[in-house]
Design a protein around this motif. Structure first.
Motif, PDB file in Angstrom:
ATOM      1  N   HIS A  29      21.647   0.042   6.184  1.00  0.00           N
ATOM      2  CA  HIS A  29      20.442  -0.300   6.945  1.00  0.00           C
ATOM      3  C   HIS A  29      19.274  -0.586   6.008  1.00  0.00           C
ATOM      4  O   HIS A  29      18.493  -1.528   6.233  1.00  0.00           O
ATOM      5  CB  HIS A  29      20.065   0.843   7.893  1.00  0.00           C
ATOM      6  N   CYS A  30      19.128   0.227   4.984  1.00  0.00           N
ATOM      7  CA  CYS A  30      18.037   0.030   4.028  1.00  0.00           C
ATOM      8  C   CYS A  30      18.185  -1.294   3.283  1.00  0.00           C
ATOM      9  O   CYS A  30      17.204  -2.024   3.076  1.00  0.00           O
ATOM     10  CB  CYS A  30      17.990   1.180   3.029  1.00  0.00           C
ATOM     11  N   GLU A  31      19.413  -1.605   2.901  1.00  0.00           N
ATOM     12  CA  GLU A  31      19.675  -2.860   2.190  1.00  0.00           C
ATOM     13  C   GLU A  31      19.329  -4.071   3.071  1.00  0.00           C
ATOM     14  O   GLU A  31      18.667  -5.012   2.626  1.00  0.00           O
ATOM     15  CB  GLU A  31      21.147  -2.920   1.783  1.00  0.00           C
ATOM     16  N   ILE A  32      19.758  -4.006   4.320  1.00  0.00           N
ATOM     17  CA  ILE A  32      19.502  -5.103   5.249  1.00  0.00           C
ATOM     18  C   ILE A  32      18.009  -5.256   5.507  1.00  0.00           C
ATOM     19  O   ILE A  32      17.463  -6.367   5.489  1.00  0.00           O
ATOM     20  CB  ILE A  32      20.246  -4.862   6.576  1.00  0.00           C
ATOM     21  N   PHE A  33      17.349  -4.143   5.740  1.00  0.00           N
ATOM     22  CA  PHE A  33      15.909  -4.205   6.010  1.00  0.00           C
ATOM     23  C   PHE A  33      15.163  -4.747   4.797  1.00  0.00           C
ATOM     24  O   PHE A  33      14.241  -5.574   4.933  1.00  0.00           O
ATOM     25  CB  PHE A  33      15.364  -2.821   6.376  1.00  0.00           C
ATOM     26  N   SER A  34      15.531  -4.288   3.613  1.00  0.00           N
ATOM     27  CA  SER A  34      14.877  -4.719   2.388  1.00  0.00           C
ATOM     28  C   SER A  34      14.960  -6.232   2.223  1.00  0.00           C
ATOM     29  O   SER A  34      13.974  -6.892   1.849  1.00  0.00           O
ATOM     30  CB  SER A  34      15.530  -4.024   1.189  1.00  0.00           C
ATOM     31  N   LYS A  35      16.124  -6.804   2.526  1.00  0.00           N
ATOM     32  CA  LYS A  35      16.311  -8.258   2.400  1.00  0.00           C
ATOM     33  C   LYS A  35      15.503  -9.017   3.452  1.00  0.00           C
ATOM     34  O   LYS A  35      14.902 -10.055   3.155  1.00  0.00           O
ATOM     35  CB  LYS A  35      17.791  -8.604   2.511  1.00  0.00           C
ATOM     36  N   THR A  41       7.887 -11.511   3.276  1.00  0.00           N
ATOM     37  CA  THR A  41       6.704 -10.992   2.570  1.00  0.00           C
ATOM     38  C   THR A  41       6.722 -11.286   1.068  1.00  0.00           C
ATOM     39  O   THR A  41       5.683 -11.190   0.416  1.00  0.00           O
ATOM     40  CB  THR A  41       6.598  -9.467   2.738  1.00  0.00           C
ATOM     41  N   GLN A  42       7.918 -11.600   0.536  1.00  0.00           N
ATOM     42  CA  GLN A  42       8.106 -11.807  -0.895  1.00  0.00           C
ATOM     43  C   GLN A  42       7.782 -10.543  -1.688  1.00  0.00           C
ATOM     44  O   GLN A  42       7.461 -10.602  -2.876  1.00  0.00           O
ATOM     45  CB  GLN A  42       7.240 -12.977  -1.404  1.00  0.00           C
ATOM     46  N   VAL A  43       7.900  -9.406  -1.012  1.00  0.00           N
ATOM     47  CA  VAL A  43       7.657  -8.111  -1.661  1.00  0.00           C
ATOM     48  C   VAL A  43       8.976  -7.341  -1.722  1.00  0.00           C
ATOM     49  O   VAL A  43       9.648  -7.161  -0.707  1.00  0.00           O
ATOM     50  CB  VAL A  43       6.612  -7.284  -0.891  1.00  0.00           C
ATOM     51  N   LYS A  44       9.340  -6.889  -2.925  1.00  0.00           N
ATOM     52  CA  LYS A  44      10.551  -6.105  -3.091  1.00  0.00           C
ATOM     53  C   LYS A  44      10.246  -4.625  -2.879  1.00  0.00           C
ATOM     54  O   LYS A  44       9.309  -4.089  -3.479  1.00  0.00           O
ATOM     55  CB  LYS A  44      11.143  -6.307  -4.484  1.00  0.00           C
ATOM     56  N   ILE A  45      11.016  -3.984  -2.020  1.00  0.00           N
ATOM     57  CA  ILE A  45      10.852  -2.553  -1.791  1.00  0.00           C
ATOM     58  C   ILE A  45      11.576  -1.815  -2.912  1.00  0.00           C
ATOM     59  O   ILE A  45      12.783  -1.971  -3.102  1.00  0.00           O
ATOM     60  CB  ILE A  45      11.412  -2.165  -0.412  1.00  0.00           C
ATOM     61  N   ILE A  51      11.738   3.131   3.057  1.00  0.00           N
ATOM     62  CA  ILE A  51      12.232   2.626   4.345  1.00  0.00           C
ATOM     63  C   ILE A  51      12.680   3.773   5.235  1.00  0.00           C
ATOM     64  O   ILE A  51      12.182   3.948   6.346  1.00  0.00           O
ATOM     65  CB  ILE A  51      13.414   1.648   4.142  1.00  0.00           C
ATOM     66  N   TYR A  52      13.617   4.594   4.719  1.00  0.00           N
ATOM     67  CA  TYR A  52      14.241   5.570   5.617  1.00  0.00           C
ATOM     68  C   TYR A  52      13.326   6.724   6.020  1.00  0.00           C
ATOM     69  O   TYR A  52      13.609   7.430   6.984  1.00  0.00           O
ATOM     70  CB  TYR A  52      15.577   6.082   5.078  1.00  0.00           C
ATOM     71  N   LYS A  53      12.207   6.896   5.324  1.00  0.00           N
ATOM     72  CA  LYS A  53      11.285   7.944   5.760  1.00  0.00           C
ATOM     73  C   LYS A  53      10.650   7.603   7.107  1.00  0.00           C
ATOM     74  O   LYS A  53      10.097   8.476   7.781  1.00  0.00           O
ATOM     75  CB  LYS A  53      10.210   8.202   4.710  1.00  0.00           C
ATOM     76  N   HIS A  54      10.751   6.338   7.502  1.00  0.00           N
ATOM     77  CA  HIS A  54      10.223   5.910   8.797  1.00  0.00           C
ATOM     78  C   HIS A  54      11.313   5.724   9.847  1.00  0.00           C
ATOM     79  O   HIS A  54      11.036   5.285  10.960  1.00  0.00           O
ATOM     80  CB  HIS A  54       9.442   4.602   8.646  1.00  0.00           C
ATOM     81  N   ASN A  84      13.526  -9.385  13.810  1.00  0.00           N
ATOM     82  CA  ASN A  84      14.575 -10.303  14.280  1.00  0.00           C
ATOM     83  C   ASN A  84      15.532 -10.684  13.161  1.00  0.00           C
ATOM     84  O   ASN A  84      16.744 -10.828  13.386  1.00  0.00           O
ATOM     85  CB  ASN A  84      13.949 -11.561  14.885  1.00  0.00           C
ATOM     86  N   GLU A  85      14.999 -10.847  11.950  1.00  0.00           N
ATOM     87  CA  GLU A  85      15.850 -11.168  10.807  1.00  0.00           C
ATOM     88  C   GLU A  85      16.791  -9.998  10.508  1.00  0.00           C
ATOM     89  O   GLU A  85      17.976 -10.202  10.203  1.00  0.00           O
ATOM     90  CB  GLU A  85      14.989 -11.465   9.577  1.00  0.00           C
ATOM     91  N   ARG A  86      16.267  -8.803  10.579  1.00  0.00           N
ATOM     92  CA  ARG A  86      17.096  -7.604  10.373  1.00  0.00           C
ATOM     93  C   ARG A  86      18.226  -7.547  11.379  1.00  0.00           C
ATOM     94  O   ARG A  86      19.385  -7.279  11.032  1.00  0.00           O
ATOM     95  CB  ARG A  86      16.232  -6.347  10.484  1.00  0.00           C
ATOM     96  N   GLU A  87      17.901  -7.794  12.646  1.00  0.00           N
ATOM     97  CA  GLU A  87      18.920  -7.740  13.684  1.00  0.00           C
ATOM     98  C   GLU A  87      20.015  -8.779  13.442  1.00  0.00           C
ATOM     99  O   GLU A  87      21.206  -8.488  13.568  1.00  0.00           O
ATOM    100  CB  GLU A  87      18.288  -7.963  15.056  1.00  0.00           C
TER     101      GLU A  87
END
Length: 231
Positions: A29-35, A41-45, A51-54, A84-87
């Protein structure tokens, strides 16, 4: 497990979170959300912890909180694009989700509760397509009577807060159990937002340390009962 059995015996409706409670897919999930996040945003987490703290909140709220943490200017349109991109990415990951991701003790408990005629539902911060994919590929769909997703509605309005998932599930359950009382409802989850949502909805909670948060951390939210796992 005597305390768990005693708690479950009093309940008619049991609401399960999915990620970290029924299945373990945190890193995925974290990998997918990050991408998805980077695409718009062009921002790398830098750390998945950002991510997962939320996790445990509706995905729209999770996304907004991460944008705030990273001090990124955002609009509702940007949040919707990321969500939507994550989904879309989750739906495409058919081969990475399977019954192997189901956590220990889950199947045994679900079978037991079904045999005892408990009404079982899921509540999740995932949108419907992503949530269905998780349940179907994990072969858990058939254990539940209904499913409440982050893009569902409560009282005619889009769900915005975690406790509204609980209240919507109770509303649906009363069509099956008309005299259902809140004292007969239990929320099962692995994150503090699950426990908080249960409290805000006026029902009991079972915290399980099978997700990213430790047992001691979950206990700080004061669930009705907290355990290490369902095993």
């Amino acid at each position: 497990m005597k305390k768990l059995d005693a708690l479950l015996a009093k309940k008619k409706l049991i609401l399960f979170d999915i990620d970290g409670t029924l299945v373990y897919l945190i890193e995925l999930h974290c990998e997918i959300f990050s991408k998805a996040f980077f695409k718009y945003t062009q921002v790398k987490i830098k750390s998945y912890k950002q991510i997962y703290k939320h996790f445990g909140l509706p995905i729209q709220e999770t996304t907004e909180n991460i944008l705030k943490d990273l001090k990124i200017h955002y609009t509702d349109k940007l949040i919707t694009k990321i969500v939507n991109e994550r989904e879309k990415r989750i739906v495409k990951l058919k081969n990475k989700i399977s019954p192997k991701n189901v956590l220990p003790g889950v199947i045994l408990l679900l079978k037991k509760l079904r045999k005892e005629k408990k009404l079982l539902m899921t509540i999740t911060g995932n949108q419907k397509k992503a949530g269905e994919q998780l349940l179907q590929r994990s072969k858990l769909m058939g254990y539940f009577s209904d499913y409440v997703y982050a893009d569902d509605y409560y009282r005619g309005k889009p769900i915005e807060k975690r406790h509204e998932l609980v209240l919507e599930a109770i509303r649906r359950a009363k069509k099956i159990i008309p005299n259902l009382e809140k004292s007969e409802v239990l929320v099962v989850g692995d994150m503090i937002p699950d426990i908080t949502a249960a409290r805000e909805a006026g029902v009991d909670s079972l915290g399980i340390a099978t997700g990213p948060q430790t047992l001691s951390k979950i206990k700080t939210a004061k669930p009705t009962l907290a355990i290490k796992s369902l095993k």
